[in-house]
Design an enzyme around this catalytic site. Structure first.
Site, PDB file in Angstrom:
ATOM      1  N   LYS A   1      14.806  14.746 -31.133  1.00 21.29           N
ATOM      2  CA  LYS A   1      14.504  15.460 -29.882  1.00 21.29           C
ATOM      3  C   LYS A   1      14.270  14.458 -28.741  1.00 21.29           C
ATOM      4  O   LYS A   1      13.556  13.464 -28.914  1.00 21.29           O
ATOM      5  CB  LYS A   1      13.234  16.302 -30.055  1.00 21.29           C
ATOM      6  CG  LYS A   1      13.460  17.477 -30.976  1.00 21.29           C
ATOM      7  CD  LYS A   1      12.268  18.402 -31.008  1.00 21.29           C
ATOM      8  CE  LYS A   1      12.575  19.560 -31.934  1.00 21.29           C
ATOM      9  NZ  LYS A   1      11.469  19.944 -32.782  1.00 21.29           N
TER      10      LYS A   1
ATOM     11  N   GLU B   1      20.053   2.264 -47.112  1.00 22.27           N
ATOM     12  CA  GLU B   1      21.399   1.685 -46.973  1.00 22.27           C
ATOM     13  C   GLU B   1      22.208   1.931 -48.252  1.00 22.27           C
ATOM     14  O   GLU B   1      23.388   2.297 -48.178  1.00 22.27           O
ATOM     15  CB  GLU B   1      21.264   0.185 -46.695  1.00 22.27           C
ATOM     16  CG  GLU B   1      22.565  -0.521 -46.377  1.00 22.27           C
ATOM     17  CD  GLU B   1      22.321  -1.955 -45.928  1.00 22.27           C
ATOM     18  OE1 GLU B   1      21.144  -2.359 -45.783  1.00 22.27           O
ATOM     19  OE2 GLU B   1      23.305  -2.668 -45.714  1.00 22.27           O
TER      20      GLU B   1
ATOM     21  N   GLU C   1       4.255  -0.561 -42.991  1.00 18.13           N
ATOM     22  CA  GLU C   1       4.612   0.828 -43.301  1.00 18.13           C
ATOM     23  C   GLU C   1       3.370   1.683 -43.059  1.00 18.13           C
ATOM     24  O   GLU C   1       2.279   1.320 -43.489  1.00 18.13           O
ATOM     25  CB  GLU C   1       5.069   0.923 -44.766  1.00 18.13           C
ATOM     26  CG  GLU C   1       5.191   2.310 -45.336  1.00 18.13           C
ATOM     27  CD  GLU C   1       6.107   3.242 -44.542  1.00 18.13           C
ATOM     28  OE1 GLU C   1       7.246   2.876 -44.243  1.00 18.13           O
ATOM     29  OE2 GLU C   1       5.628   4.353 -44.194  1.00 18.13           O
TER      30      GLU C   1
ATOM     31  N   ASP D   1      13.339   6.009 -38.352  1.00 19.97           N
ATOM     32  CA  ASP D   1      13.369   7.466 -38.172  1.00 19.97           C
ATOM     33  C   ASP D   1      14.040   7.798 -36.841  1.00 19.97           C
ATOM     34  O   ASP D   1      13.711   7.213 -35.811  1.00 19.97           O
ATOM     35  CB  ASP D   1      11.944   8.027 -38.186  1.00 19.97           C
ATOM     36  CG  ASP D   1      11.287   7.866 -39.552  1.00 19.97           C
ATOM     37  OD1 ASP D   1      12.010   7.880 -40.565  1.00 19.97           O
ATOM     38  OD2 ASP D   1      10.055   7.715 -39.608  1.00 19.97           O
TER      39      ASP D   1
ATOM     40  N   ASP E   1       0.429   1.638 -38.227  1.00 22.07           N
ATOM     41  CA  ASP E   1       1.414   2.230 -37.328  1.00 22.07           C
ATOM     42  C   ASP E   1       1.879   1.157 -36.341  1.00 22.07           C
ATOM     43  O   ASP E   1       1.050   0.496 -35.703  1.00 22.07           O
ATOM     44  CB  ASP E   1       0.792   3.413 -36.569  1.00 22.07           C
ATOM     45  CG  ASP E   1       1.847   4.220 -35.835  1.00 22.07           C
ATOM     46  OD1 ASP E   1       2.732   3.609 -35.191  1.00 22.07           O
ATOM     47  OD2 ASP E   1       1.779   5.452 -35.897  1.00 22.07           O
TER      48      ASP E   1
HETATM   49  N1  SAM Z   1      13.390   0.793 -44.030  1.00 22.56           N
HETATM   50  C1  SAM Z   1      13.483   1.639 -45.225  1.00 22.56           C
HETATM   51  C2  SAM Z   1      14.912   1.763 -45.666  1.00 22.56           C
HETATM   52  O1  SAM Z   1      15.809   1.389 -44.900  1.00 22.56           O
HETATM   53  O2  SAM Z   1      15.145   2.195 -46.810  1.00 22.56           O
HETATM   54  C3  SAM Z   1      12.839   3.011 -44.954  1.00 22.56           C
HETATM   55  C4  SAM Z   1      13.533   3.878 -43.953  1.00 22.56           C
HETATM   56  S1  SAM Z   1      12.630   5.373 -43.604  1.00 22.56           S
HETATM   57  C5  SAM Z   1      13.801   6.414 -42.872  1.00 22.56           C
HETATM   58  C6  SAM Z   1      11.638   4.895 -42.212  1.00 22.56           C
HETATM   59  C7  SAM Z   1      10.258   4.383 -42.617  1.00 22.56           C
HETATM   60  O3  SAM Z   1       9.615   3.875 -41.462  1.00 22.56           O
HETATM   61  C8  SAM Z   1       9.339   5.453 -43.187  1.00 22.56           C
HETATM   62  O4  SAM Z   1       8.798   5.017 -44.408  1.00 22.56           O
HETATM   63  C9  SAM Z   1       8.271   5.637 -42.112  1.00 22.56           C
HETATM   64  O5  SAM Z   1       7.018   6.008 -42.652  1.00 22.56           O
HETATM   65  C10 SAM Z   1       8.254   4.273 -41.472  1.00 22.56           C
HETATM   66  N2  SAM Z   1       7.819   4.308 -40.073  1.00 22.56           N
HETATM   67  C11 SAM Z   1       8.337   5.078 -39.091  1.00 22.56           C
HETATM   68  N3  SAM Z   1       7.694   4.884 -37.930  1.00 22.56           N
HETATM   69  C12 SAM Z   1       6.740   3.960 -38.193  1.00 22.56           C
HETATM   70  C13 SAM Z   1       5.743   3.347 -37.401  1.00 22.56           C
HETATM   71  N4  SAM Z   1       5.586   3.674 -36.109  1.00 22.56           N
HETATM   72  N5  SAM Z   1       4.946   2.433 -37.981  1.00 22.56           N
HETATM   73  C14 SAM Z   1       5.087   2.113 -39.279  1.00 22.56           C
HETATM   74  N6  SAM Z   1       6.009   2.671 -40.102  1.00 22.56           N
HETATM   75  C15 SAM Z   1       6.832   3.574 -39.563  1.00 22.56           C
END
Ligand code: SAM
Length: 212
Positions: free
Chosen positions: A121, A195, A68, A117, A95
């Site tokens: 766009k 979910e 994360e 996420d 990341d």
């Molecule tokens: N997986 C969890 C759930 O289903 O409840 C969280 C979903 S949340 C919409 C997406 C998470 O992915 C966020 O906490 C975001 O910070 C993390 N995230 C998005 N892109 C990422 C990346 N490139 N590397 C690490 N974490 C990432």
């Protein structure tokens, strides 16, 4: 998931024994961290960790690593471990675009993406975790027989993810447009925070399992 910035989160993450620091030093040596030869499954974009904590508890013979990028979010997963420690789960505050610097070729047995996420766009398509750019990175760390599982309630993102498979050289092993009513695929399903929230609003959950 953007939580309010939590004061001190970065320090707490840096000090936590559950979070692996300087993860690139572990490349090719992740088995040593767990002290066994069990398969390693990772969740990319783990959020607050409900899914991976539940998976690690249910599957003690599998090693889990949750990734994360935001410390304020990761802190919630760390707090779950403080409340219930598990020997087969660690976290990374990283990341995913750097994932091939962290894991070696063939080091990972399975990858989970949950409610990634959407980056709606077009010009941000390559930031989406199921994009061909990320699939190429995942290809660089996953064993040849390894699989990637993706769940979302976002129809547009799921359709995009399906369209990315062929150009990226992956194929679907299983696909559902309603996971919670698919008797076979829902077996052993552990819900993520997103979910729970979106399925309780009546949204269907889409899922695929893919391989090369
Ligand atoms: N997986 C969890 C759930 O289903 O409840 C969280 C979903 S949340 C919409 C997406 C998470 O992915 C966020 O906490 C975001 O910070 C993390 N995230 C998005 N892109 C990422 C990346 N490139 N590397 C690490 N974490 C990432």
């Amino acid at each position: 998931m953007r939580l309010r910035n939590i004061t001190g989160a970065e320090d707490k993450i840096a000090e936590s024994g559950y979070v692996v620091q300087e993860a690139t030093n572990r490349k090719g040596k992740w088995k040593e961290l767990f002290g066994n030869n069990n398969p390693i499954h990772i969740e990319v974009g783990m959020g607050k960790g409900q899914f991976i904590h539940g998976m690690a508890k249910a599957n003690p013979d599998v090693n889990y690593i949750g990734m994360e990028r935001y410390s304020s979010v990761l802190l919630r997963a760390v707090q779950k471990m403080e409340a219930e420690e598990l020997p087969n789960l660690y976290f990374l505050c990283e990341d995913a675009k750097n994932i091939t610097d962290i894991f070696a070729k063939d080091e990972i047995d399975r990858i989970y993406l949950n409610f990634s996420d959407p980056w709606p766009k077009d010009r941000h398509a390559k930031r989406r975790l199921p994009s061909r750019q990320f699939l190429e990175r995942f290809d660089g760390i996953l064993k040849p027989e390894g699989t990637l599982e993706f769940k979302t309630d976002n129809r547009a993102l799921f359709e995009f993810a399906l369209e990315e498979l062929m150009p990226a050289g992956w194929k679907a092993q299983a696909v559902t447009f309603d996971l919670h009513h698919n008797e076979e695929m829902v077996k052993g399903n552990i819900m993520t925070e997103y979910e729970e929230k979106f399925s309780s609003m009546g949204n269907p959950i889409y899922k695929y399992i893919i391989m090369r």
